[in-house]
Design a protein around this motif. Sequence first.
Motif, mmCIF file in Angstrom:
data_model
loop_
_atom_site.group_PDB
_atom_site.id
_atom_site.type_symbol
_atom_site.label_atom_id
_atom_site.label_comp_id
_atom_site.label_asym_id
_atom_site.label_seq_id
_atom_site.Cartn_x
_atom_site.Cartn_y
_atom_site.Cartn_z
ATOM 1 N N GLN A 34 -0.830 5.569 -6.478
ATOM 2 C CA GLN A 34 0.277 5.304 -5.563
ATOM 3 C C GLN A 34 -0.264 4.820 -4.216
ATOM 4 O O GLN A 34 0.234 3.854 -3.651
ATOM 5 C CB GLN A 34 1.136 6.550 -5.382
ATOM 6 C CG GLN A 34 2.347 6.314 -4.499
ATOM 7 C CD GLN A 34 3.165 7.571 -4.285
ATOM 8 O OE1 GLN A 34 2.639 8.671 -4.280
ATOM 9 N NE2 GLN A 34 4.460 7.395 -4.112
ATOM 10 N N THR A 37 -1.948 1.310 -4.723
ATOM 11 C CA THR A 37 -0.921 0.296 -4.949
ATOM 12 C C THR A 37 -0.201 -0.027 -3.647
ATOM 13 O O THR A 37 0.079 -1.187 -3.361
ATOM 14 C CB THR A 37 0.084 0.767 -6.024
ATOM 15 O OG1 THR A 37 -0.634 1.015 -7.226
ATOM 16 C CG2 THR A 37 1.140 -0.271 -6.288
ATOM 17 N N ALA A 38 0.088 0.992 -2.861
ATOM 18 C CA ALA A 38 0.768 0.768 -1.584
ATOM 19 C C ALA A 38 -0.085 -0.082 -0.653
ATOM 20 O O ALA A 38 0.431 -0.913 0.097
ATOM 21 C CB ALA A 38 1.106 2.100 -0.921
ATOM 22 N N ASN A 41 -1.322 -4.848 -1.107
ATOM 23 C CA ASN A 41 -0.479 -6.000 -0.818
ATOM 24 C C ASN A 41 -0.859 -6.479 0.581
ATOM 25 O O ASN A 41 -1.037 -5.658 1.488
ATOM 26 C CB ASN A 41 0.991 -5.558 -0.884
ATOM 27 C CG ASN A 41 1.953 -6.561 -0.321
ATOM 28 O OD1 ASN A 41 2.120 -6.634 0.889
ATOM 29 N ND2 ASN A 41 2.576 -7.314 -1.190
ATOM 30 N N ARG A 44 1.534 -5.192 3.451
ATOM 31 C CA ARG A 44 1.443 -3.748 3.673
ATOM 32 C C ARG A 44 0.102 -3.362 4.279
ATOM 33 O O ARG A 44 0.030 -2.526 5.180
ATOM 34 C CB ARG A 44 1.696 -2.987 2.367
ATOM 35 C CG ARG A 44 3.143 -3.082 1.902
ATOM 36 C CD ARG A 44 3.451 -2.143 0.765
ATOM 37 N NE ARG A 44 2.653 -2.361 -0.424
ATOM 38 C CZ ARG A 44 3.028 -3.073 -1.476
ATOM 39 N NH1 ARG A 44 4.217 -3.646 -1.504
ATOM 40 N NH2 ARG A 44 2.230 -3.211 -2.521
ATOM 41 N N GLN A 76 10.838 -2.675 4.120
ATOM 42 C CA GLN A 76 10.506 -2.328 2.733
ATOM 43 C C GLN A 76 9.035 -1.942 2.608
ATOM 44 O O GLN A 76 8.688 -0.987 1.907
ATOM 45 C CB GLN A 76 10.836 -3.486 1.801
ATOM 46 C CG GLN A 76 12.316 -3.677 1.578
ATOM 47 C CD GLN A 76 12.603 -4.867 0.668
ATOM 48 O OE1 GLN A 76 11.702 -5.540 0.186
ATOM 49 N NE2 GLN A 76 13.885 -5.122 0.438
ATOM 50 N N ALA A 77 8.177 -2.693 3.265
ATOM 51 C CA ALA A 77 6.743 -2.396 3.217
ATOM 52 C C ALA A 77 6.455 -1.034 3.849
ATOM 53 O O ALA A 77 5.690 -0.236 3.303
ATOM 54 C CB ALA A 77 5.954 -3.497 3.926
ATOM 55 N N SER A 79 8.501 1.444 4.127
ATOM 56 C CA SER A 79 9.053 2.471 3.248
ATOM 57 C C SER A 79 8.062 2.822 2.140
ATOM 58 O O SER A 79 7.854 3.989 1.807
ATOM 59 C CB SER A 79 10.378 2.000 2.663
ATOM 60 O OG SER A 79 10.897 2.948 1.786
ATOM 61 N N ARG A 80 7.437 1.802 1.597
ATOM 62 C CA ARG A 80 6.442 2.011 0.537
ATOM 63 C C ARG A 80 5.230 2.775 1.066
ATOM 64 O O ARG A 80 4.703 3.670 0.417
ATOM 65 C CB ARG A 80 6.033 0.654 -0.027
ATOM 66 C CG ARG A 80 5.086 0.690 -1.188
ATOM 67 C CD ARG A 80 5.838 0.625 -2.496
ATOM 68 N NE ARG A 80 4.946 0.651 -3.616
ATOM 69 C CZ ARG A 80 4.629 -0.404 -4.356
ATOM 70 N NH1 ARG A 80 5.168 -1.577 -4.118
ATOM 71 N NH2 ARG A 80 3.810 -0.287 -5.371
ATOM 72 N N LEU A 81 4.793 2.418 2.272
ATOM 73 C CA LEU A 81 3.663 3.112 2.894
ATOM 74 C C LEU A 81 4.031 4.558 3.230
ATOM 75 O O LEU A 81 3.210 5.464 3.084
ATOM 76 C CB LEU A 81 3.213 2.373 4.160
ATOM 77 C CG LEU A 81 2.616 0.982 3.943
ATOM 78 C CD1 LEU A 81 2.427 0.270 5.279
ATOM 79 C CD2 LEU A 81 1.319 1.054 3.169
ATOM 80 N N THR A 83 6.305 6.414 1.597
ATOM 81 C CA THR A 83 6.390 7.127 0.320
ATOM 82 C C THR A 83 4.997 7.523 -0.171
ATOM 83 O O THR A 83 4.813 8.600 -0.736
ATOM 84 C CB THR A 83 7.102 6.264 -0.738
ATOM 85 O OG1 THR A 83 8.422 5.989 -0.273
ATOM 86 C CG2 THR A 83 7.168 6.959 -2.082
ATOM 87 N N ALA A 84 4.018 6.676 0.073
ATOM 88 C CA ALA A 84 2.631 6.960 -0.322
ATOM 89 C C ALA A 84 1.928 7.874 0.685
ATOM 90 O O ALA A 84 0.741 8.159 0.530
ATOM 91 C CB ALA A 84 1.855 5.661 -0.481
#
Length: 119
Positions: A34, A37-38, A41, A44, A76-77, A79-81, A83-84
């Motif tokens: 996780q 993957t975060a 990109n 990110r 969105q980016a 948020s992903r960071l 969450t990780a």
Amino acid sequence: MAEDAIVDGTAEETAPCCTPPGDVDSDAMATDLQVLTAMGNDTRYELLRRIANADDGVCVCDLEAAVGVSQSAVSQALSRLYTAQLVTRRKEGSWRYYETTATTSAILETLDDLRGTYE
């Protein structure tokens, strides 16, 4: 599992040629993936580096201008960071400010060490 071999017409059990590898902690692997993957990109990762290099938390609007993508893409980016667990966020009025976590600092420092550079 051992295989059977035929020697002089009789079945004989043979040992495997190698020792099987050790077990993997599937929960730890899922967490690691996780995080990786975060970070995997361009946008990110750039956001993570920019946040890490800031003196205090960074607002979404400042990040949008710095990386040249839409506010939606930045949100969105982030948020992903989040969450990780690579960034924290705090709300002040209608603005959200992001900061890196201690884990992120350690990861980025390790990457810098591997490259032999310090930012």
